[in-house]
Design a protein around this motif. Structure first.
Motif, PDB file in Angstrom:
ATOM      1  N   SER A 149       0.864  -1.181   0.000  1.00 52.92           N
ATOM      2  CA  SER A 149       0.000   0.000   0.000  1.00 52.92           C
ATOM      3  C   SER A 149       0.896   1.226   0.000  1.00 52.92           C
ATOM      4  CB  SER A 149      -0.899   0.024   1.240  1.00 52.92           C
ATOM      5  OG  SER A 149      -1.785  -1.072   1.258  1.00 52.92           O
ATOM      6  N   LEU A 150       0.395   2.317  -0.519  1.00 50.91           N
ATOM      7  CA  LEU A 150       1.143   3.573  -0.559  1.00 50.91           C
ATOM      8  C   LEU A 150       0.413   4.651   0.226  1.00 50.91           C
ATOM      9  CD1 LEU A 150       1.906   3.905  -4.388  1.00 50.91           C
ATOM     10  CD2 LEU A 150       3.353   2.821  -2.646  1.00 50.91           C
ATOM     11  N   GLY A 165      -4.723  -3.574   3.957  1.00 48.82           N
ATOM     12  CA  GLY A 165      -4.013  -2.397   3.486  1.00 48.82           C
ATOM     13  C   GLY A 165      -4.389  -1.152   4.273  1.00 48.82           C
ATOM     14  N   THR A 166      -5.668  -0.871   4.378  1.00 47.98           N
ATOM     15  CA  THR A 166      -6.100   0.295   5.150  1.00 47.98           C
ATOM     16  C   THR A 166      -5.757   0.134   6.621  1.00 47.98           C
ATOM     17  OG1 THR A 166      -7.838   0.972   3.607  1.00 47.98           O
ATOM     18  CG2 THR A 166      -8.140   1.586   5.912  1.00 47.98           C
ATOM     19  N   GLU A 167      -5.863  -1.075   7.151  1.00 50.51           N
ATOM     20  CA  GLU A 167      -5.480  -1.292   8.544  1.00 50.51           C
ATOM     21  C   GLU A 167      -4.001  -0.953   8.761  1.00 50.51           C
ATOM     22  OE1 GLU A 167      -6.739  -5.360   9.220  1.00 50.51           O
ATOM     23  OE2 GLU A 167      -8.495  -4.636  10.309  1.00 50.51           O
ATOM     24  N   GLU A 168      -3.147  -1.354   7.824  1.00 45.29           N
ATOM     25  CA  GLU A 168      -1.719  -1.058   7.943  1.00 45.29           C
ATOM     26  C   GLU A 168      -1.466   0.444   7.849  1.00 45.29           C
ATOM     27  OE1 GLU A 168       2.582  -2.565   6.092  1.00 45.29           O
ATOM     28  OE2 GLU A 168       0.709  -3.268   5.199  1.00 45.29           O
ATOM     29  N   VAL A 169      -2.163   1.109   6.936  1.00 46.38           N
ATOM     30  CA  VAL A 169      -2.010   2.562   6.794  1.00 46.38           C
ATOM     31  C   VAL A 169      -2.378   3.269   8.097  1.00 46.38           C
ATOM     32  CG1 VAL A 169      -3.026   4.601   5.689  1.00 46.38           C
ATOM     33  CG2 VAL A 169      -2.286   2.658   4.290  1.00 46.38           C
ATOM     34  N   LEU A 170      -3.481   2.849   8.723  1.00 45.14           N
ATOM     35  CA  LEU A 170      -3.982   3.552   9.903  1.00 45.14           C
ATOM     36  C   LEU A 170      -3.119   3.318  11.140  1.00 45.14           C
ATOM     37  CD1 LEU A 170      -7.803   3.040   9.384  1.00 45.14           C
ATOM     38  CD2 LEU A 170      -6.482   5.150   9.080  1.00 45.14           C
ATOM     39  N   GLU A 171      -2.222   2.353  11.092  1.00 44.48           N
ATOM     40  CA  GLU A 171      -1.273   2.191  12.189  1.00 44.48           C
ATOM     41  C   GLU A 171      -0.234   3.311  12.217  1.00 44.48           C
ATOM     42  OE1 GLU A 171       0.486  -1.636  11.824  1.00 44.48           O
ATOM     43  OE2 GLU A 171      -1.410  -2.711  12.048  1.00 44.48           O
ATOM     44  N   ARG A 172      -0.028   3.973  11.067  1.00 40.20           N
ATOM     45  CA  ARG A 172       1.035   4.985  10.980  1.00 40.20           C
ATOM     46  C   ARG A 172       0.538   6.375  10.602  1.00 40.20           C
ATOM     47  NH1 ARG A 172       5.923   2.922   7.368  1.00 40.20           N
ATOM     48  NH2 ARG A 172       6.428   5.123   7.703  1.00 40.20           N
ATOM     49  N   PHE A 173      -0.646   6.463  10.026  1.00 38.16           N
ATOM     50  CA  PHE A 173      -1.106   7.760   9.509  1.00 38.16           C
ATOM     51  C   PHE A 173      -2.516   8.055   9.992  1.00 38.16           C
ATOM     52  CE2 PHE A 173       2.077   6.236   6.556  1.00 38.16           C
ATOM     53  CZ  PHE A 173       2.845   7.360   6.294  1.00 38.16           C
ATOM     54  N   PRO A 205     -25.430  -1.005   0.828  1.00 32.53           N
ATOM     55  CA  PRO A 205     -25.634  -2.273   1.532  1.00 32.53           C
ATOM     56  C   PRO A 205     -24.341  -3.052   1.751  1.00 32.53           C
ATOM     57  CG  PRO A 205     -26.273  -2.495  -0.770  1.00 32.53           C
ATOM     58  CD  PRO A 205     -25.951  -1.039  -0.558  1.00 32.53           C
ATOM     59  N   PHE A 206     -23.266  -2.692   0.999  1.00 29.38           N
ATOM     60  CA  PHE A 206     -22.003  -3.417   1.140  1.00 29.38           C
ATOM     61  C   PHE A 206     -21.053  -2.676   2.077  1.00 29.38           C
ATOM     62  CE2 PHE A 206     -21.845  -0.986  -2.894  1.00 29.38           C
ATOM     63  CZ  PHE A 206     -20.809  -0.128  -2.630  1.00 29.38           C
ATOM     64  N   TRP A 207     -19.986  -3.376   2.489  1.00 30.25           N
ATOM     65  CA  TRP A 207     -19.026  -2.817   3.433  1.00 30.25           C
ATOM     66  C   TRP A 207     -17.912  -2.093   2.687  1.00 30.25           C
ATOM     67  CZ3 TRP A 207     -13.869  -3.186   4.742  1.00 30.25           C
ATOM     68  CH2 TRP A 207     -13.520  -2.715   6.014  1.00 30.25           C
ATOM     69  N   THR A 208     -17.349  -1.055   3.297  1.00 32.32           N
ATOM     70  CA  THR A 208     -16.206  -0.347   2.717  1.00 32.32           C
ATOM     71  C   THR A 208     -15.200  -0.006   3.822  1.00 32.32           C
ATOM     72  OG1 THR A 208     -16.823   2.005   2.994  1.00 32.32           O
ATOM     73  CG2 THR A 208     -17.879   0.785   1.184  1.00 32.32           C
ATOM     74  N   ASP A 209     -14.057   0.521   3.407  1.00 33.75           N
ATOM     75  CA  ASP A 209     -13.017   0.922   4.357  1.00 33.75           C
ATOM     76  C   ASP A 209     -13.414   2.147   5.181  1.00 33.75           C
ATOM     77  OD1 ASP A 209     -11.357  -1.146   3.714  1.00 33.75           O
ATOM     78  OD2 ASP A 209      -9.959   0.019   2.502  1.00 33.75           O
ATOM     79  N   CYS A 210     -14.543   2.784   4.873  1.00 32.88           N
ATOM     80  CA  CYS A 210     -15.012   3.895   5.717  1.00 32.88           C
ATOM     81  C   CYS A 210     -15.115   3.469   7.179  1.00 32.88           C
ATOM     82  CB  CYS A 210     -16.381   4.388   5.238  1.00 32.88           C
ATOM     83  SG  CYS A 210     -16.358   5.528   3.839  1.00 32.88           S
ATOM     84  N   ALA A 211     -15.553   2.245   7.408  1.00 30.70           N
ATOM     85  CA  ALA A 211     -15.734   1.795   8.786  1.00 30.70           C
ATOM     86  C   ALA A 211     -14.412   1.762   9.545  1.00 30.70           C
ATOM     87  CB  ALA A 211     -16.389   0.422   8.798  1.00 30.70           C
ATOM     88  N   LEU A 212     -13.329   1.374   8.870  1.00 26.96           N
ATOM     89  CA  LEU A 212     -12.019   1.351   9.521  1.00 26.96           C
ATOM     90  C   LEU A 212     -11.535   2.762   9.829  1.00 26.96           C
ATOM     91  CD1 LEU A 212     -10.203  -1.402   7.427  1.00 26.96           C
ATOM     92  CD2 LEU A 212     -11.313  -1.644   9.659  1.00 26.96           C
ATOM     93  N   LEU A 213     -11.750   3.684   8.902  1.00 25.67           N
ATOM     94  CA  LEU A 213     -11.356   5.076   9.130  1.00 25.67           C
ATOM     95  C   LEU A 213     -12.153   5.678  10.287  1.00 25.67           C
ATOM     96  CD1 LEU A 213     -11.265   5.896   5.360  1.00 25.67           C
ATOM     97  CD2 LEU A 213      -9.287   6.179   6.861  1.00 25.67           C
ATOM     98  N   ALA A 214     -13.451   5.422  10.318  1.00 21.31           N
ATOM     99  CA  ALA A 214     -14.282   5.954  11.402  1.00 21.31           C
ATOM    100  C   ALA A 214     -13.861   5.366  12.744  1.00 21.31           C
ATOM    101  CB  ALA A 214     -15.751   5.661  11.118  1.00 21.31           C
ATOM    102  N   ARG A 215     -13.547   4.056  12.765  1.00 23.16           N
ATOM    103  CA  ARG A 215     -13.101   3.423  14.007  1.00 23.16           C
ATOM    104  C   ARG A 215     -11.809   4.046  14.501  1.00 23.16           C
ATOM    105  NH1 ARG A 215     -12.059  -2.868  13.722  1.00 23.16           N
ATOM    106  NH2 ARG A 215     -10.106  -2.169  12.792  1.00 23.16           N
ATOM    107  N   ALA A 216     -10.965   4.520  13.568  1.00 23.74           N
ATOM    108  CA  ALA A 216      -9.710   5.178  13.936  1.00 23.74           C
ATOM    109  C   ALA A 216      -9.910   6.637  14.345  1.00 23.74           C
ATOM    110  CB  ALA A 216      -8.721   5.102  12.773  1.00 23.74           C
ATOM    111  N   GLY A 217     -11.154   7.092  14.375  1.00 22.31           N
ATOM    112  CA  GLY A 217     -11.444   8.455  14.812  1.00 22.31           C
ATOM    113  C   GLY A 217     -11.354   9.496  13.719  1.00 22.31           C
ATOM    114  N   ILE A 218     -11.398   9.066  12.461  1.00 25.92           N
ATOM    115  CA  ILE A 218     -11.300   9.998  11.335  1.00 25.92           C
ATOM    116  C   ILE A 218     -12.697  10.186  10.719  1.00 25.92           C
ATOM    117  CG2 ILE A 218     -10.238  10.441   9.090  1.00 25.92           C
ATOM    118  CD1 ILE A 218      -7.967   8.568   9.910  1.00 25.92           C
TER     119      ILE A 218
END
Length: 383
Positions: free
Chosen positions: A58-59, A146-154, A327-340
């Motif tokens: 991921s970049l 990928g998004t999980e790895e990004v959110l560990e650092r950014f 109706p489907f899942w997206t990475d928005c949920a991971l970003l929201a969980r990270a407080g973004i």
């Protein structure tokens, strides 16, 4: 100066990025990530390559602000599903009747192209007060590591996921929880019913109860945008031969969740059903195994990022944008969980995961315009 995202989209489609976790032997994201890294570095971005899993990079590309502004992350995934029975060459972008065809054209290399072009356009002449971050991530089509790895650092003050949304602003989506119910029997020869317990027959009671749960959910009304949660049996496996009482029957199920529901509430829901069967069906016994789960998502429509996107979308489209939920899942949920604070906005088109996939060309340019203006406005504001 406006940057046309369409040549960029054609280059992205030409690079094989089939997710190997979905399709063994798939190329993965290395080639397309390498191209994006070169393109972004040429335009002055500071690029970080994250590759905990070799071959699955991921970049995160950053245009540093001058200070005092809000930071904004744009998120898009690089992986695609397999070609399967795709009609024509899936890596050859083809334009016809205002549509661009190719695997990933809709889901979601159009969104990646739009966010890259928009960020380059918004930052090419002068530094904005706030940072602009582009997260080009691996594996959204499978488990989103990928998004999980990004959110560990950014992190950022807000984010936009550029999944396709038909030029509508998505403020909510469902989550999901996978469970396996193992119904327990006792193996015995088919001639000895006195010794055997038929796990498959016992599982039938659970399937009937699961169907009834689905009816109750459908009648519940549910979420204001998403409606009710749903449930269905996905896989069933049991038995060893025609003359043997089956000792096990395994049912894999999926429960789609709405805001206010979680894997914990689903577990309690299923446990209540299964314990009830244990109390009323002679010989019913079970084990419950929890699988992958992802949270549902709901954005605050009054957040700063929602207000800016809605305003800029109305300006570009010439009308107030439609508010929608997915109706489907997206990475928005991971970003929201990270407080973004975040939302989803992307192109028009069709054929995601299908044998023909396309993006509406005009919409790719419109999304680019909305994103570029949103970056400029949001990142110029104070935190």
């Amino acid at each position: 100066m406006a940057i046309d995202p369409l040549p960029l989209l054609e280059r992205l489609i030409a690079l094989d990025s089939v997710n190997p976790d979905l399709s063994p032997g798939g190329a993965g994201e290395s080639a397309v990530a390498g191209f994006c890294e070169d393109w972004l570095r040429e335009r002055g971005f500071e690029v970080h390559r994250l590759e905990r899993r070799p071959g699955r990079p991921s970049l995160v590309a950053v245009a540093r602000g001058s200070g005092g502004g809000r930071s904004l992350m744009l998120n898009g995934h690089l992986d695609t599903v397999a070609y399967g029975t795709y009609k024509g060459d899936p890596l050859a972008a083809r334009v016809q009747d205002g549509k661009l065809f190719g695997r990933g054209a809709f889901d979601m290399k159009s969104g990646v192209a739009a966010m890259m072009a928009a960020a380059a356009q918004a930052t090419e002449r002068a530094r904005l007060p706030g940072d602009v971050l582009l997260a080009c991530v691996a594996d959204e089509e499978h488990a989103s590591f990928g998004t999980e790895e990004v959110l560990e650092r950014f992190t950022a003050d807000a984010a936009i996921v550029t999944e396709p949304s038909h030029l509508e602003v998505t403020l909510a989506h469902k989550g999901f929880a996978w469970f396996e119910v193992e119904v327990l029997g006792r193996a015995a020869h088919g001639s000895r019913p006195d010794l055997g317990v038929d796990a498959i027959a016992k599982a039938g009671h659970f399937l009937v109860a699961l169907e009834e749960l689905g009816r109750r959910l459908a009648a519940s009304g549910g979420h204001r945008l998403l409606g009710p949660g749903t449930v269905h049996a996905s896989l069933i496996d049991g038995g060893e031969g025609p003359s043997t009482y089956p000792a096990h029957c395994r049912i894999t199920l999926e429960r789609r969740t709405v805001p206010g529901e979680s894997a914990a509430t689903v577990r309690a829901e299923l446990t209540g059903i299964l314990d009830g069967l244990g109390a009323t069906v002679p010989g019913f016994a079970y084990r419950l195994h929890e699988g992958l789960h992802r949270e549902p998502f709901e954005a605050d429509p009054d957040s700063a990022i929602a207000r800016v996107v809605l305003r800029q979308a109305e300006r570009v489209l010439g009308r107030p944008p439609v508010i929608r939920a997915e109706p489907f899942w997206t990475d928005c949920a991971l970003l929201a969980r990270a407080g973004i604070p975040c939302l989803l906005f992307g192109v028009d088109g069709g054929g995601a995961h299908a044998d023909t996939e396309w993006a509406d060309l005009a919409s790719v340019r419109q999304v680019t315009d909305v994103l570029a203006a949103t970056i400029t406005e949001f990142c110029s504001g104070t935190p």
